[in-house]
Design a protein around this motif. Sequence first.
Motif: not given
Lengths: 117, 227
Positions: B82-91
């Motif tokens: 969850h959290g900002p880690g999700r956006t990191l996964v996308a990048v």
Amino acid sequence: MVRIIAIAVAGVALLLAAWVFLLAWRNRPIGRPVLYGVAVAEALLLAQVVGAIVLVARGRHASEPLTFTLYLVASLVALPLGAWWALGERSRSGTSVLGVAAIVVAVLVQRLHQTWS
Amino acid sequence: MTGPGPDGLAGRQAAAEAMGAESPAVAVPGARGGHAAAQTVPPVAAQTVPPVQTVPAAQEVPVGQPVPDAEAGPDAGDGKVHGPGRTLVAVYAVFAVAATSRAVVQILTKFGEAPVAYLLSALAGVVYVVATVGLSRPTALGRRLATGACAAELTGVLTVGTLSVADRGMFPDAAVWSGYGEGYFFLPVVLPVLGLWWLRRASRAATRDARGLLGEAPDSSGGTPGS
């Protein structure tokens, strides 16, 4: 590459990214207006693909045809994937993914320009 | 970015309650999202259809309202990041696709021009794939994988970056990591730092959660990380 369309796509994509990141910052999920924005960008991207096909049919070609084609395909799928993710995950980070996708589109347009000429 | 504020705390509690009651994966719109690719139900439709399980009204998320939960922390206990880690996964996913496909094209079409650069690009692509997979798994194994990949990435981008700046002739054509990733807005050097920071936060949160579940006293020596 049709220059006008490329500039329009890049502009719309960057505006979309700014808008979506603002929503993410304010912790709002994306709503219909954002999806309309995605649709506008996607329509321009499709126009860009059509423009590229017309140019190739007229005998012009990209300097790196394979890379150019892959970038074209990627530019088409980036926003739908981002929107899908943002709709599926209604959280701040989910919304940010659509912003990332919009940035990716802007970068792809720039790379398309590089691989064409 | 998102510390464990009031919303995050509520989300964590909700997740803990869900676990305590042993109800499998309550369909909360804001809380789901582990695997976006596996998401088949359009959320717009999901809002009009009454939820299958009884979800408290407070957890429903109308469009335009602040989203509760899902920023609870690295691992809210439902097996998803969850959290900002999700956006990191996308990048990271974008980089995995970009670096791998570019390397494949370069190796297929003009391998002889700069074999070292293209092989390094391929290696970078593989590292990004491993990092993406690792970051998307909130398990200890996932974190270890991702930590290894991020460390390899940081080492690679610093080594290749320095070499390419010191001796331009060594890399006739640009690779992902040459010039510290200048062709990619220096993201290749920023991403592993962000990734390692996030993983550190995630593993600390996991340790804290494990202690909480075991009923031990909270760690009073270390203070609250990430605040």
